[in-house]
Write a protein that holds these residues in place. Structure first.
Motif, PDB file in Angstrom:
ATOM      1  N   ALA A 287      32.638  49.908  38.140  1.00 15.19           N
ATOM      2  CA  ALA A 287      33.261  48.653  38.597  1.00 15.19           C
ATOM      3  C   ALA A 287      33.635  48.742  40.076  1.00 15.19           C
ATOM      4  O   ALA A 287      33.400  47.803  40.845  1.00 15.19           O
ATOM      5  CB  ALA A 287      34.485  48.338  37.746  1.00 15.19           C
ATOM      6  N   ASP A 288      34.204  49.874  40.490  1.00 16.25           N
ATOM      7  CA  ASP A 288      34.582  50.039  41.904  1.00 16.25           C
ATOM      8  C   ASP A 288      33.345  50.084  42.798  1.00 16.25           C
ATOM      9  O   ASP A 288      33.345  49.537  43.905  1.00 16.25           O
ATOM     10  CB  ASP A 288      35.420  51.310  42.094  1.00 16.25           C
ATOM     11  N   ASP A 289      32.293  50.744  42.309  1.00 13.11           N
ATOM     12  CA  ASP A 289      31.053  50.791  43.078  1.00 13.11           C
ATOM     13  C   ASP A 289      30.479  49.384  43.257  1.00 13.11           C
ATOM     14  O   ASP A 289      30.045  49.011  44.356  1.00 13.11           O
ATOM     15  CB  ASP A 289      30.019  51.683  42.379  1.00 13.11           C
ATOM     16  N   LEU A 290      30.466  48.579  42.198  1.00 15.80           N
ATOM     17  CA  LEU A 290      29.929  47.210  42.296  1.00 15.80           C
ATOM     18  C   LEU A 290      30.778  46.347  43.239  1.00 15.80           C
ATOM     19  O   LEU A 290      30.241  45.518  43.978  1.00 15.80           O
ATOM     20  CB  LEU A 290      29.819  46.565  40.914  1.00 15.80           C
ATOM     21  N   ARG A 291      32.095  46.557  43.225  1.00  9.25           N
ATOM     22  CA  ARG A 291      32.950  45.820  44.176  1.00  9.25           C
ATOM     23  C   ARG A 291      32.608  46.221  45.610  1.00  9.25           C
ATOM     24  O   ARG A 291      32.498  45.373  46.491  1.00  9.25           O
ATOM     25  CB  ARG A 291      34.431  46.071  43.873  1.00  9.25           C
ATOM     26  N   TRP A 349      37.460  40.283  51.420  1.00  8.18           N
ATOM     27  CA  TRP A 349      38.386  39.576  50.526  1.00  8.18           C
ATOM     28  C   TRP A 349      39.630  40.428  50.249  1.00  8.18           C
ATOM     29  O   TRP A 349      39.512  41.645  50.090  1.00  8.18           O
ATOM     30  CB  TRP A 349      37.722  39.296  49.169  1.00  8.18           C
ATOM     31  N   PRO A 350      40.816  39.805  50.126  1.00  9.01           N
ATOM     32  CA  PRO A 350      41.947  40.565  49.591  1.00  9.01           C
ATOM     33  C   PRO A 350      41.640  40.920  48.130  1.00  9.01           C
ATOM     34  O   PRO A 350      40.903  40.191  47.461  1.00  9.01           O
ATOM     35  CB  PRO A 350      43.132  39.582  49.681  1.00  9.01           C
ATOM     36  N   SER A 351      42.170  42.043  47.649  1.00 11.00           N
ATOM     37  CA  SER A 351      41.771  42.549  46.324  1.00 11.00           C
ATOM     38  C   SER A 351      41.979  41.530  45.203  1.00 11.00           C
ATOM     39  O   SER A 351      41.191  41.461  44.265  1.00 11.00           O
ATOM     40  CB  SER A 351      42.479  43.858  46.007  1.00 11.00           C
ATOM     41  N   ASP A 352      43.018  40.689  45.310  1.00 11.73           N
ATOM     42  CA  ASP A 352      43.262  39.721  44.224  1.00 11.73           C
ATOM     43  C   ASP A 352      42.355  38.494  44.316  1.00 11.73           C
ATOM     44  O   ASP A 352      42.390  37.620  43.447  1.00 11.73           O
ATOM     45  CB  ASP A 352      44.745  39.306  44.184  1.00 11.73           C
ATOM     46  N   HIS A 353      41.527  38.416  45.374  1.00 14.28           N
ATOM     47  CA  HIS A 353      40.559  37.309  45.493  1.00 14.28           C
ATOM     48  C   HIS A 353      39.112  37.811  45.495  1.00 14.28           C
ATOM     49  O   HIS A 353      38.187  37.041  45.750  1.00 14.28           O
ATOM     50  CB  HIS A 353      40.821  36.502  46.767  1.00 14.28           C
ATOM     51  N   HIS A 354      38.930  39.095  45.226  1.00 15.39           N
ATOM     52  CA  HIS A 354      37.567  39.645  45.251  1.00 15.39           C
ATOM     53  C   HIS A 354      36.748  38.992  44.138  1.00 15.39           C
ATOM     54  O   HIS A 354      37.236  38.824  43.021  1.00 15.39           O
ATOM     55  CB  HIS A 354      37.603  41.169  45.043  1.00 15.39           C
ATOM     56  N   PRO A 355      35.478  38.601  44.423  1.00 13.16           N
ATOM     57  CA  PRO A 355      34.674  37.925  43.386  1.00 13.16           C
ATOM     58  C   PRO A 355      34.463  38.774  42.128  1.00 13.16           C
ATOM     59  O   PRO A 355      34.158  38.232  41.066  1.00 13.16           O
ATOM     60  CB  PRO A 355      33.348  37.613  44.087  1.00 13.16           C
TER      61      PRO A 355
END
Length: 360
Positions: A287-291, A349-355
């Motif tokens: 998940a972190d890699d995809l972000r 993006w801020p973390s709480d708005h990351h797609p």
């Protein structure tokens, strides 16, 4: 006829990518069709497992998927089309869904398996390859990076194979893919149709028995290690691209010369970015890699003006004008600004708005 044929046959959710003229390259609509089918089958008690294949010119099998639709990327980038961002967000969500799917997902990776084709097959619980498999992550050739979770699965290849494959775009055959831990079983391509037919007609007891049956097929080809693995580890374990090139260009053997030649033709900027991507991803969850990759792909199209993007230029040279002469900026590895390469890893993006904030 739809570009994705998804239907339940017997106890199996069957998916056939059906865009043979484009080597089953993924469009946004295809990503959505795949996602819709997988979500619907996740809770369907009739479906024990999912099987996915591609259609070649002669019919089913023969080609899996050549990646994302790069001509669309080029068009959308020039048009400032927001659906370009939607494509990557939804494609990476699909990759995550496949890796975390609750039922066996069996990928028949016959023929070409590149880029986005790896994204919809590397998360499979059973990855079947053949003597016709041509597997690669060739993105540095178009000024892109091995995305769709490439940082995650390449960094988990033996030794420094991940750096080698991600930086050079080297192609693997089926037996080599098994040795590289990018496939589970290599079978003769003539077996795929009978296996598919047995899958859909057999009264399997449960999900595990489907998986077990495919992996137990007789006639599997022996894994074929990449030569020269010790040399790959030595060169691609070095701290920087410049040091790798120096070592390769100083050596006189054929492998070193060919590898140096390949690297000199890739986007110098993206070589720096990819090395950092794979090394960061080694310590990351999927998940972190995809972000991280979603941040990176945004920068591929937005860090510079469209006319100056190595990604847009690389696609132009390979797939639009087909002159195979990209004008990389900068032209040489030694001229890359480390600060610019580092900017690919800063999230827009801020973390709480990351797609992709909700992936876990």
């Amino acid at each position: 006829m739809s570009d994705v044929i998804a239907q339940i046959e017997g106890r199996i959710g069957c998916i056939t990518l059906n865009r043979p003229k484009a080597l089953n390259a993924l469009s946004l609509d295809m990503v959505r069709s795949l996602t819709q089918a997988l979500l619907a089958w996740q809770d369907d008690p009739q479906v024990l497992a999912v099987a996915v294949r591609g259609t070649g010119k002669e019919g089913p099998f023969g080609a899996f998927c050549a990646g994302g639709d790069i001509r669309f990327f080029h068009q959308a980038a020039h048009a400032g089309d927001a659906s370009l961002g939607d494509f990557f967000t939804e494609e990476y969500r699909l990759n995550h869904l496949i890796h975390t799917y609750s039922k066996p997902y069996i990928a028949f990776m016959d023929g070409i398996v590149m880029g986005g084709g790896m994204g919809i097959s590397q998360g499979a619980s059973v990855r079947v390859v053949t003597e016709r498999t041509k597997m690669a992550m060739p993105e540095t050739n178009i000024g892109l990076f091995p995305d769709v979770g490439g940082g995650y699965f390449l960094s988990r290849c033996p030794g420094r194979l991940g750096e080698y494959l991600g930086l050079t775009g080297q192609m693997l055959n089926g037996a080599q893919a098994v040795a590289a831990k990018l496939a589970d079983i290599a079978l003769p391509s003539g077996m795929l149709e009978p296996i598919w037919q047995t899958l859909i007609s057999s009264p399997f007891e449960n999900a595990e028995s489907v998986e077990r049956w495919v992996l137990a097929q007789a006639g599997a080809m022996a894994p074929e290690k990449l030569i020269p693995q010790p040399q790959i580890d030595e060169v691609f374990g070095l701290p920087s691209i410049a040091q790798m090139l120096q070592k390769l260009e100083f050596a006189s053997d054929e492998w070193s010369q060919k590898t140096a030649h390949a690297l000199r033709h890739r986007s110098p900027l993206m070589l720096h970015v990819v090395l950092e991507q794979i090394r960061r991803a080694r310590q990351m969850s999927l998940a972190d890699d995809l972000r991280m990759e979603r941040d990176m792909v945004h920068h591929c199209f937005h860090l510079r003006a469209v006319g100056d993007s190595d990604t847009v230029e690389g696609i132009r040279a390979l797939a639009v004008d087909k002159d195979h002469s990209p004008n990389w900026k900068p032209a040489r590895v030694e001229e890359v600004d480390a600060a610019e390469a580092a900017r690919f890893f800063a999230s827009p993006w801020p973390s709480d708005h990351h797609p992709l904030r909700d992936l876990s």
